[in-house]
Design a protein around this motif. Sequence first.
Motif, PDB file in Angstrom:
ATOM      1  N   TRP A  13       0.818  -1.223   0.000  1.00  0.00           N
ATOM      2  CA  TRP A  13       0.000   0.000   0.000  1.00  0.00           C
ATOM      3  C   TRP A  13       0.851   1.273   0.000  1.00  0.00           C
ATOM      4  O   TRP A  13       0.315   2.385   0.017  1.00  0.00           O
ATOM      5  CB  TRP A  13      -0.951  -0.003   1.204  1.00  0.00           C
ATOM      6  CG  TRP A  13      -0.307  -0.441   2.493  1.00  0.00           C
ATOM      7  CD1 TRP A  13      -0.357  -1.689   3.038  1.00  0.00           C
ATOM      8  CD2 TRP A  13       0.504   0.355   3.364  1.00  0.00           C
ATOM      9  NE1 TRP A  13       0.371  -1.724   4.205  1.00  0.00           N
ATOM     10  CE2 TRP A  13       0.900  -0.475   4.430  1.00  0.00           C
ATOM     11  CE3 TRP A  13       0.923   1.685   3.360  1.00  0.00           C
ATOM     12  CZ2 TRP A  13       1.712  -0.029   5.457  1.00  0.00           C
ATOM     13  CZ3 TRP A  13       1.724   2.134   4.395  1.00  0.00           C
ATOM     14  CH2 TRP A  13       2.100   1.279   5.415  1.00  0.00           C
ATOM     15  N   ASN A  56       3.373  -5.204   7.804  1.00  0.00           N
ATOM     16  CA  ASN A  56       2.050  -4.569   7.994  1.00  0.00           C
ATOM     17  C   ASN A  56       1.222  -4.641   6.706  1.00  0.00           C
ATOM     18  O   ASN A  56       0.685  -3.641   6.242  1.00  0.00           O
ATOM     19  CB  ASN A  56       2.205  -3.106   8.419  1.00  0.00           C
ATOM     20  CG  ASN A  56       2.801  -2.962   9.800  1.00  0.00           C
ATOM     21  OD1 ASN A  56       2.789  -3.908  10.583  1.00  0.00           O
ATOM     22  ND2 ASN A  56       3.332  -1.801  10.102  1.00  0.00           N
ATOM     23  N   ASP A  57       1.133  -5.828   6.170  1.00  0.00           N
ATOM     24  CA  ASP A  57       0.530  -5.972   4.847  1.00  0.00           C
ATOM     25  C   ASP A  57      -0.158  -7.336   4.724  1.00  0.00           C
ATOM     26  O   ASP A  57       0.175  -8.271   5.459  1.00  0.00           O
ATOM     27  CB  ASP A  57       1.665  -5.873   3.804  1.00  0.00           C
ATOM     28  CG  ASP A  57       1.166  -5.477   2.435  1.00  0.00           C
ATOM     29  OD1 ASP A  57      -0.039  -5.260   2.274  1.00  0.00           O
ATOM     30  OD2 ASP A  57       2.014  -5.381   1.521  1.00  0.00           O
ATOM     31  N   PHE A  58      -1.089  -7.427   3.794  1.00  0.00           N
ATOM     32  CA  PHE A  58      -1.691  -8.723   3.464  1.00  0.00           C
ATOM     33  C   PHE A  58      -0.707  -9.500   2.587  1.00  0.00           C
ATOM     34  O   PHE A  58      -0.123  -8.921   1.656  1.00  0.00           O
ATOM     35  CB  PHE A  58      -2.984  -8.525   2.674  1.00  0.00           C
ATOM     36  CG  PHE A  58      -4.149  -8.060   3.500  1.00  0.00           C
ATOM     37  CD1 PHE A  58      -4.916  -8.968   4.219  1.00  0.00           C
ATOM     38  CD2 PHE A  58      -4.486  -6.725   3.563  1.00  0.00           C
ATOM     39  CE1 PHE A  58      -5.993  -8.549   4.970  1.00  0.00           C
ATOM     40  CE2 PHE A  58      -5.566  -6.290   4.312  1.00  0.00           C
ATOM     41  CZ  PHE A  58      -6.330  -7.209   5.028  1.00  0.00           C
ATOM     42  N   LYS A  59      -0.574 -10.787   2.883  1.00  0.00           N
ATOM     43  CA  LYS A  59       0.326 -11.611   2.066  1.00  0.00           C
ATOM     44  C   LYS A  59      -0.134 -11.616   0.606  1.00  0.00           C
ATOM     45  O   LYS A  59       0.684 -11.539  -0.312  1.00  0.00           O
ATOM     46  CB  LYS A  59       0.316 -13.062   2.573  1.00  0.00           C
ATOM     47  CG  LYS A  59       1.001 -13.263   3.889  1.00  0.00           C
ATOM     48  CD  LYS A  59       0.861 -14.719   4.306  1.00  0.00           C
ATOM     49  CE  LYS A  59       1.018 -14.852   5.797  1.00  0.00           C
ATOM     50  NZ  LYS A  59       0.664 -16.183   6.298  1.00  0.00           N
ATOM     51  N   SER A  60      -1.435 -11.727   0.417  1.00  0.00           N
ATOM     52  CA  SER A  60      -1.956 -11.804  -0.961  1.00  0.00           C
ATOM     53  C   SER A  60      -1.631 -10.506  -1.715  1.00  0.00           C
ATOM     54  O   SER A  60      -1.267 -10.551  -2.897  1.00  0.00           O
ATOM     55  CB  SER A  60      -3.466 -12.047  -0.936  1.00  0.00           C
ATOM     56  OG  SER A  60      -4.102 -11.056  -0.142  1.00  0.00           O
ATOM     57  N   ASP A  61      -1.741  -9.367  -1.049  1.00  0.00           N
ATOM     58  CA  ASP A  61      -1.421  -8.083  -1.702  1.00  0.00           C
ATOM     59  C   ASP A  61       0.060  -8.020  -2.054  1.00  0.00           C
ATOM     60  O   ASP A  61       0.442  -7.524  -3.119  1.00  0.00           O
ATOM     61  CB  ASP A  61      -1.748  -6.915  -0.763  1.00  0.00           C
ATOM     62  CG  ASP A  61      -3.249  -6.704  -0.623  1.00  0.00           C
ATOM     63  OD1 ASP A  61      -4.006  -7.415  -1.297  1.00  0.00           O
ATOM     64  OD2 ASP A  61      -3.648  -5.837   0.170  1.00  0.00           O
ATOM     65  N   ARG A 103       0.785 -10.173  -5.039  1.00  0.00           N
ATOM     66  CA  ARG A 103       0.268  -9.506  -6.247  1.00  0.00           C
ATOM     67  C   ARG A 103       1.240  -8.392  -6.680  1.00  0.00           C
ATOM     68  O   ARG A 103       1.518  -8.218  -7.858  1.00  0.00           O
ATOM     69  CB  ARG A 103      -1.113  -8.926  -5.944  1.00  0.00           C
ATOM     70  CG  ARG A 103      -2.022  -8.879  -7.171  1.00  0.00           C
ATOM     71  CD  ARG A 103      -3.442  -8.486  -6.796  1.00  0.00           C
ATOM     72  NE  ARG A 103      -4.071  -9.441  -5.915  1.00  0.00           N
ATOM     73  CZ  ARG A 103      -4.681  -9.143  -4.769  1.00  0.00           C
ATOM     74  NH1 ARG A 103      -4.728  -7.906  -4.336  1.00  0.00           N
ATOM     75  NH2 ARG A 103      -5.238 -10.076  -4.029  1.00  0.00           N
ATOM     76  N   HIS A 115       7.800 -12.027   4.743  1.00  0.00           N
ATOM     77  CA  HIS A 115       6.610 -11.351   5.277  1.00  0.00           C
ATOM     78  C   HIS A 115       6.681 -11.232   6.795  1.00  0.00           C
ATOM     79  O   HIS A 115       6.888 -12.216   7.496  1.00  0.00           O
ATOM     80  CB  HIS A 115       5.367 -12.165   4.888  1.00  0.00           C
ATOM     81  CG  HIS A 115       4.082 -11.566   5.361  1.00  0.00           C
ATOM     82  ND1 HIS A 115       3.570 -10.401   4.850  1.00  0.00           N
ATOM     83  CD2 HIS A 115       3.198 -11.971   6.293  1.00  0.00           C
ATOM     84  CE1 HIS A 115       2.431 -10.113   5.447  1.00  0.00           C
ATOM     85  NE2 HIS A 115       2.184 -11.060   6.336  1.00  0.00           N
ATOM     86  N   GLY A 130       4.043  -9.689   8.870  1.00  0.00           N
ATOM     87  CA  GLY A 130       2.718  -9.052   8.951  1.00  0.00           C
ATOM     88  C   GLY A 130       2.542  -8.147  10.163  1.00  0.00           C
ATOM     89  O   GLY A 130       2.134  -6.988  10.030  1.00  0.00           O
ATOM     90  N   PRO A 145      -2.413  -1.838  12.126  1.00  0.00           N
ATOM     91  CA  PRO A 145      -1.043  -2.193  12.546  1.00  0.00           C
ATOM     92  C   PRO A 145      -0.044  -1.033  12.487  1.00  0.00           C
ATOM     93  O   PRO A 145       0.988  -1.089  13.145  1.00  0.00           O
ATOM     94  CB  PRO A 145      -0.642  -3.309  11.586  1.00  0.00           C
ATOM     95  CG  PRO A 145      -1.547  -3.186  10.422  1.00  0.00           C
ATOM     96  CD  PRO A 145      -2.810  -2.549  10.899  1.00  0.00           C
ATOM     97  N   ASP A 170      -2.591 -12.847   8.652  1.00  0.00           N
ATOM     98  CA  ASP A 170      -1.730 -11.893   7.944  1.00  0.00           C
ATOM     99  C   ASP A 170      -0.993 -10.941   8.877  1.00  0.00           C
ATOM    100  O   ASP A 170       0.153 -10.585   8.614  1.00  0.00           O
ATOM    101  CB  ASP A 170      -2.568 -11.079   6.950  1.00  0.00           C
ATOM    102  CG  ASP A 170      -2.752 -11.805   5.632  1.00  0.00           C
ATOM    103  OD1 ASP A 170      -1.740 -12.195   5.032  1.00  0.00           O
ATOM    104  OD2 ASP A 170      -3.899 -12.021   5.223  1.00  0.00           O
ATOM    105  N   PHE A 171      -1.666 -10.515   9.952  1.00  0.00           N
ATOM    106  CA  PHE A 171      -1.089  -9.446  10.781  1.00  0.00           C
ATOM    107  C   PHE A 171      -0.727  -9.889  12.203  1.00  0.00           C
ATOM    108  O   PHE A 171      -0.259  -9.074  12.991  1.00  0.00           O
ATOM    109  CB  PHE A 171      -2.070  -8.270  10.865  1.00  0.00           C
ATOM    110  CG  PHE A 171      -2.320  -7.614   9.539  1.00  0.00           C
ATOM    111  CD1 PHE A 171      -1.442  -6.673   9.035  1.00  0.00           C
ATOM    112  CD2 PHE A 171      -3.426  -7.952   8.779  1.00  0.00           C
ATOM    113  CE1 PHE A 171      -1.661  -6.079   7.804  1.00  0.00           C
ATOM    114  CE2 PHE A 171      -3.652  -7.366   7.547  1.00  0.00           C
ATOM    115  CZ  PHE A 171      -2.770  -6.426   7.056  1.00  0.00           C
TER     116      PHE A 171
END
Lengths: 182, 151
Positions: free
Chosen positions: A80, A111-116, A119, A132, A134, B39, B80-81
Amino acid sequence: MAVGLRRAGQVLAIGVVLALLAVLLWRVVKDSEGGASAALRRGEHPVAPDFDLERLDGAGRLDLESLRGKAVVLNFWASWCLPCKREAPLLEAAWKRWRPKGVVVVGLDANDFKSDARRFAHRYDLSYPIVHDGPGRLLDDYGLTGFPETFFVRPDGRLASWSQGELSAEEIEAGIRGAFSG
Amino acid sequence: VRGARCVAVLAVALVLAGPAAASESQPTLAEIETEVVCPTCHTTLDQSSSPVAQRMRNFIRARIAAGDTKSDIKQRLVEDFGEQVLASPPKRGFNLLAWVIPPIAALAGALVLGVLAVRWSRGRGSTAPEPPAADAALDRRIDDELARLDS
């Protein structure tokens, strides 16, 4: 008997208060240290805080210590983060150019989605290792204040330099050369 | 009378259980926003407008539309977090302490206060000075002195 119990209670209460104070003190000291970036600002070259994180570019995990003997460009990013989008192709180019000379570029997505993140890596055709974090557990250890930030790690595992914000191709080159010379 | 009470308790339980079950199976963005932490800014999602918070909101909306339960959505965010993404720690493992210690501490505090109050009130009742033991010789001497003064 009653006096003994009362004394034990007092000792326990004092012990609990002291333990809580010790935890508070430890936290304050840890926060005031400012992580690896603050050490670099003071002119020190500490060992890069180690990590063992899940890889997003493939299966398994990556341990920073396993890269000893190579210079590492450790780039903290998130999908992001807008400047990260401009910086990613430059890091990919540096990875391709320097890889045969013993340099590893590692993207640390936090601080992110793995899928994002996956991508993002696919969209920018990134081939360097991406891990990662998260919850962003490493951000305090490295003293990060935002994204992107990049640390240049010497082959002996010590930090050579660090840069806040988006890097240019020249700054990446200079950082890598500094990691080898320092 | 006892039967009527049981029915009343059951009715109250059913009234309370209804919305809870609906919230679990058909959550809203507004309620999940108060139970999840951004987060990067460490506030609940409803208080944050950071890019990652916006992304998380979009994710939650998409999962609600896909029919996920509240627990499913929160579990996916934890994957994820990490567990730090939850505003309240889960009720298991070490985190259980966060749920157990406060009521125990409150109960212990109330007990200590109660014991102190009882002791204090007892102490107040027994603070009146006891009359000195009668001293016959002294009484006789005082009477003699008074009689001498009168005469």
